[in-house]
Design a protein around this motif. Structure first.
Motif, PDB file in Angstrom:
ATOM      1  N   UNK A 183      34.014  45.649  36.815  1.00  0.00           N
ATOM      2  CA  UNK A 183      35.363  46.068  36.446  1.00  0.00           C
ATOM      3  C   UNK A 183      35.924  46.988  37.525  1.00  0.00           C
ATOM      4  N   UNK A 184      37.189  46.794  37.866  1.00  0.00           N
ATOM      5  CA  UNK A 184      37.880  47.663  38.823  1.00  0.00           C
ATOM      6  C   UNK A 184      38.965  48.444  38.103  1.00  0.00           C
ATOM      7  N   UNK A 185      38.976  49.743  38.321  1.00  0.00           N
ATOM      8  CA  UNK A 185      40.002  50.597  37.726  1.00  0.00           C
ATOM      9  C   UNK A 185      41.279  50.517  38.556  1.00  0.00           C
ATOM     10  N   UNK A 186      42.384  50.242  37.875  1.00  0.00           N
ATOM     11  CA  UNK A 186      43.706  50.201  38.495  1.00  0.00           C
ATOM     12  C   UNK A 186      44.488  51.419  38.020  1.00  0.00           C
ATOM     13  N   UNK A 187      45.031  52.188  38.951  1.00  0.00           N
ATOM     14  CA  UNK A 187      45.851  53.348  38.603  1.00  0.00           C
ATOM     15  C   UNK A 187      47.214  53.211  39.275  1.00  0.00           C
ATOM     16  N   UNK A 188      48.240  53.149  38.443  1.00  0.00           N
ATOM     17  CA  UNK A 188      49.610  52.983  38.933  1.00  0.00           C
ATOM     18  C   UNK A 188      49.688  51.790  39.888  1.00  0.00           C
ATOM     19  N   UNK A 190      47.472  50.435  41.683  1.00  0.00           N
ATOM     20  CA  UNK A 190      46.653  50.489  42.902  1.00  0.00           C
ATOM     21  C   UNK A 190      45.172  50.409  42.544  1.00  0.00           C
ATOM     22  N   UNK A 191      44.426  49.463  43.128  1.00  0.00           N
ATOM     23  CA  UNK A 191      42.976  49.390  42.880  1.00  0.00           C
ATOM     24  C   UNK A 191      42.293  50.650  43.412  1.00  0.00           C
ATOM     25  N   UNK A 192      41.502  51.298  42.552  1.00  0.00           N
ATOM     26  CA  UNK A 192      40.855  52.554  42.954  1.00  0.00           C
ATOM     27  C   UNK A 192      39.373  52.366  43.250  1.00  0.00           C
ATOM     28  N   UNK A 193      38.621  51.885  42.253  1.00  0.00           N
ATOM     29  CA  UNK A 193      37.176  51.721  42.467  1.00  0.00           C
ATOM     30  C   UNK A 193      36.593  50.871  41.350  1.00  0.00           C
ATOM     31  N   UNK A 194      35.433  50.301  41.649  1.00  0.00           N
ATOM     32  CA  UNK A 194      34.654  49.645  40.598  1.00  0.00           C
ATOM     33  C   UNK A 194      34.112  50.725  39.661  1.00  0.00           C
ATOM     34  N   UNK A 195      34.256  50.507  38.370  1.00  0.00           N
ATOM     35  CA  UNK A 195      33.707  51.450  37.390  1.00  0.00           C
ATOM     36  C   UNK A 195      32.413  50.925  36.785  1.00  0.00           C
ATOM     37  N   UNK A 196      32.262  49.611  36.724  1.00  0.00           N
ATOM     38  CA  UNK A 196      31.040  49.010  36.190  1.00  0.00           C
ATOM     39  C   UNK A 196      30.643  47.828  37.072  1.00  0.00           C
ATOM     40  N   UNK A 197      29.319  47.604  37.202  1.00  0.00           N
ATOM     41  CA  UNK A 197      28.806  46.514  38.032  1.00  0.00           C
ATOM     42  C   UNK A 197      27.525  45.949  37.440  1.00  0.00           C
ATOM     43  N   UNK A 228      44.609  50.447  34.085  1.00  0.00           N
ATOM     44  CA  UNK A 228      43.635  49.734  33.264  1.00  0.00           C
ATOM     45  C   UNK A 228      42.442  49.278  34.084  1.00  0.00           C
ATOM     46  N   UNK A 229      41.561  48.540  33.429  1.00  0.00           N
ATOM     47  CA  UNK A 229      40.356  48.005  34.077  1.00  0.00           C
ATOM     48  C   UNK A 229      40.399  46.485  34.033  1.00  0.00           C
ATOM     49  N   UNK A 230      40.247  45.851  35.193  1.00  0.00           N
ATOM     50  CA  UNK A 230      40.302  44.394  35.267  1.00  0.00           C
ATOM     51  C   UNK A 230      38.979  43.843  35.797  1.00  0.00           C
ATOM     52  N   UNK A 231      38.599  42.608  35.401  1.00  0.00           N
ATOM     53  CA  UNK A 231      37.372  42.005  35.937  1.00  0.00           C
ATOM     54  C   UNK A 231      37.550  41.665  37.411  1.00  0.00           C
ATOM     55  N   UNK A 232      36.487  41.861  38.174  1.00  0.00           N
ATOM     56  CA  UNK A 232      36.525  41.558  39.608  1.00  0.00           C
ATOM     57  C   UNK A 232      35.104  41.285  40.087  1.00  0.00           C
ATOM     58  N   UNK A 233      35.001  40.672  41.248  1.00  0.00           N
ATOM     59  CA  UNK A 233      33.674  40.434  41.824  1.00  0.00           C
ATOM     60  C   UNK A 233      33.655  40.879  43.282  1.00  0.00           C
ATOM     61  N   UNK A 234      32.441  41.034  43.798  1.00  0.00           N
ATOM     62  CA  UNK A 234      32.262  41.641  45.110  1.00  0.00           C
ATOM     63  C   UNK A 234      31.231  40.856  45.902  1.00  0.00           C
ATOM     64  N   UNK A 235      31.548  40.618  47.179  1.00  0.00           N
ATOM     65  CA  UNK A 235      30.609  39.919  48.055  1.00  0.00           C
ATOM     66  C   UNK A 235      30.597  40.583  49.433  1.00  0.00           C
ATOM     67  N   UNK A 281      32.667  44.325  53.102  1.00  0.00           N
ATOM     68  CA  UNK A 281      32.767  44.059  51.667  1.00  0.00           C
ATOM     69  C   UNK A 281      34.119  43.467  51.302  1.00  0.00           C
ATOM     70  N   UNK A 282      34.100  42.533  50.330  1.00  0.00           N
ATOM     71  CA  UNK A 282      35.331  41.886  49.863  1.00  0.00           C
ATOM     72  C   UNK A 282      35.353  41.909  48.339  1.00  0.00           C
ATOM     73  N   UNK A 283      36.435  42.422  47.765  1.00  0.00           N
ATOM     74  CA  UNK A 283      36.604  42.450  46.312  1.00  0.00           C
ATOM     75  C   UNK A 283      37.740  41.516  45.918  1.00  0.00           C
ATOM     76  N   UNK A 284      37.496  40.683  44.896  1.00  0.00           N
ATOM     77  CA  UNK A 284      38.469  39.691  44.436  1.00  0.00           C
ATOM     78  C   UNK A 284      38.597  39.775  42.919  1.00  0.00           C
ATOM     79  N   UNK A 285      39.812  39.619  42.425  1.00  0.00           N
ATOM     80  CA  UNK A 285      40.061  39.614  40.974  1.00  0.00           C
ATOM     81  C   UNK A 285      39.245  38.503  40.315  1.00  0.00           C
ATOM     82  N   UNK A 286      38.743  38.768  39.113  1.00  0.00           N
ATOM     83  CA  UNK A 286      38.046  37.743  38.350  1.00  0.00           C
ATOM     84  C   UNK A 286      39.023  36.713  37.813  1.00  0.00           C
TER      85      UNK A 286
END
Length: 566
Positions: A183-188, A190-197, A228-235, A281-286
């Protein structure tokens, strides 16, 4: 040999399930050879007869066999150690079969398949999320009822999966390593950081599947106010491939595929995930984000990740997106916290001595509303009294909670690792899982590693409602349990310590033999597996009764002298 036989039979079930048709021994033998199993037709028939006897397959005349509903169930929970390996190989398989050409828009992409009953409001929610660009792509396939049909019928929607990105990188000759779903936290906006992995290689369920519960995501919040928190993946990709990857994403965006949250610089932390200096590192929306929004709104949606590949040119545009997620800020230095790091620090502080029954233990703390507490406590007492072997320990404590709530503290099973470690035995927490108690022998049907996860696995299973502790009180059910490993040479001494722990009110379900499967879970060579019940099992029973409860595993350290004894 028995393990290898079981693995072959599981592969036969997979072949029958994937093909969804009646297959003969010759066809199955050919498919097995492609998977690396050198089995002749006669050997296949032998295995098929065993599967027939178990009720997992049935013979259809002279045409061959087909998988039964029981076989499909068995496939989902059979060899759990094999399932952990299979999940990552499934993604590798999907990557290999991705053939989309970013220049022509032709070729196959990986899709998630979601099913639900038609509802106009539900469809409006999904369309709105696509419209705001919170997805990998706005192109979908949908099987919907015609106007003359009953709109209560089930429908399916295929959405492009983030694994397509991995496949495109690979097809461009770029080595790619899928690492995490989370999950990636979005604030206003803007993607901020992964909160869960959760790491791809460390779980029996696809990582993003763990975060599809309505209580975990908040895609609708991003839609409403940008938070909010949105699903995302990381490679990860090699640093030398960064320019080629940027060019590829630019081409993909032109044909309507991207979902890019951030591509880092060499060695740069990406949304809180550390990256080696020679990697990017690359982060993409789920791709399941629109369906998660529907679940948040209370709709029943069944989501299956990376389920198939389809021709991209045959997919339809659901909405022209106006992307509301903005470019990420520079990293703020905050990193993702993994559960095992927290666990090791608490394990180090455990000083409980089972011989004198004094010292500190690791505790889980769960909170209930004041109005529900008495009812919840009755269920808690019932589990502790009727099935103490399903509880880590007889000790518990009632605590004050925030906002007028009340807390229930239970002993966490990681305490066992701490006790063994203090006795000079290296005990390593490996997996949290779901243990099915029905039948002659219990077996794990889900496993998620502590290593590579930001959440305690038992919290994930609770949120997804995978337990049935209440059923286990009378017959068979599904309980929380954990697997830990010790060196095989320490087994005799560990048996003595565990016996003392039993006298002190702790429960151990099983200690295996060297390199032995323990309740169907694989143990590393030269090690011994220990299975302990989860400390949250009484709390799981409360949740199963429909009582809201906020469960927090591996939460704090407590002096056992301040706890109550059941």
């Amino acid at each position: 040999m028995p393990q290898e036989t079981d693995r072959k039979m599981m592969e036969i079930l997979r072949i029958l399930a994937d093909r969804s048709e009646v297959l003969g021994a010759k066809t199955i033998a050919e498919e097995l050879r492609r998977k690396g199993y050198n089995l002749g037709e006669r050997a296949v028939r032998y295995h098929m007869r065993i599967l027939d006897e178990k009720g997992f397959t049935e013979r259809i005349g002279y045409a061959g066999r087909q998988i039964t509903p029981e076989g499909i169930k068995e496939l989902g929970k059979g060899l759990i150690y094999d399932q952990v390996d299979f999940i990552f190989s499934k993604f590798e398989d999907m990557m290999y079969h991705t053939t989309l050409d970013p220049n022509t828009g032709l070729g196959k992409v990986v899709v998630n398949t979601s099913s639900f009953r038609y509802d106009k409001d539900l469809m409006d929610i999904i369309k709105n999320i696509f419209k705001k660009g919170i997805a990998v792509s706005p192109y979908i396939n949908i099987t919907a009822p015609s106007e003359s049909e009953d709109y209560e019928n089930q429908m399916e929607m295929e959405t492009i999966c983030g694994t397509t990105i991995d496949g495109m990188l690979l097809k461009s000759g770029i080595p790619v390593v899928p690492k995490y779903g989370g999950l990636v936290k979005i604030e206003y906006h803007i993607p901020k950081r992964f909160t869960e992995l959760i790491a791809y290689k460390k779980t029996s369920m696809t990582p993003l599947e763990a975060f599809t519960d309505r209580e975990m995501t908040s895609v609708l919040g991003v839609l409403e106010d940008g938070n909010g928190d949105i699903p995302a993946n990381f490679r990860l990709i090699p640093a030398t491939a960064q320019d080629d990857a940027i060019t590829l994403f630019s081409k993909l965006q032109e044909i309507g595929v991207s979902g890019l949250l951030k591509i880092g610089e060499p060695g740069e932390t990406v949304l809180g995930i550390s990256v080696d200096e020679d990697m990017v590192g690359i982060a993409v929306i789920g791709g399941i984000a629109p369906l998660c929004a529907a679940k948040e709104a209370g709709y029943d949606v069944n989501i299956k990740m990376a389920e198939n590949t389809v021709e991209f040119s045959e997919m339809e545009l659901i909405s022209t997106p106006k992307h509301i997620i903005k470019k990420s800020d520079p990293e703020d230095g905050k990193k993702v916290k993994f559960i095992l790091s927290k666990a090791w620090n608490l394990i180090n502080k455990v000083n409980f001595d089972p011989e004198i029954q004094k010292g500190h233990v690791i505790a889980n703390v769960s909170y209930l509303d004041q109005k529900d507490f008495e009812e919840g406590l009755n269920i808690f007492d019932q589990v502790m009294a009727s099935r103490p072997e399903y509880c880590t320990s007889k000790y518990f404590q009632i605590l004050p909670g925030p906002d007028g709530k009340k807390g229930l503290a239970t002993v966490c099973s990681l305490t066992i690792d701490g006790i063994l470690t203090k006795k000079g035995i290296a005990s390593t927490p490996q997996y949290g899982g779901i243990l099915e108690t029905k039948g002659k022998s219990p077996r794990f049907i889900e496993l998620t590693a502590y290593d590579g996860s930001s959440l305690d696995p038992h919290e994930i299973y609770l949120s997804k409602g995978l337990t049935s502790v209440g059923n286990s009180l009378k017959s068979g059910g599904r309980i929380l349990a954990s697997l830990k490993e010790i060196p095989y040479v320490a087994r005799p001494e560990a048996l003595d310590i565990l016996e003392d722990m039993g006298d002190a009110g702790f429960s151990i379900l099983k200690m295996g033999k060297p390199s032995e499967l323990v309740y169907n879970a694989k143990v590393e060579r030269y090690h011994v597996g220990i299975v302990a019940p989860g400390g949250l099992n009484p709390v799981a029973a409360i949740k199963e009764a429909g009582i809201p409860v906020e469960a927090k595993a591996v939460e704090t350290l407590m002096d056992i002298s301040q706890m109550e004894e059941f």
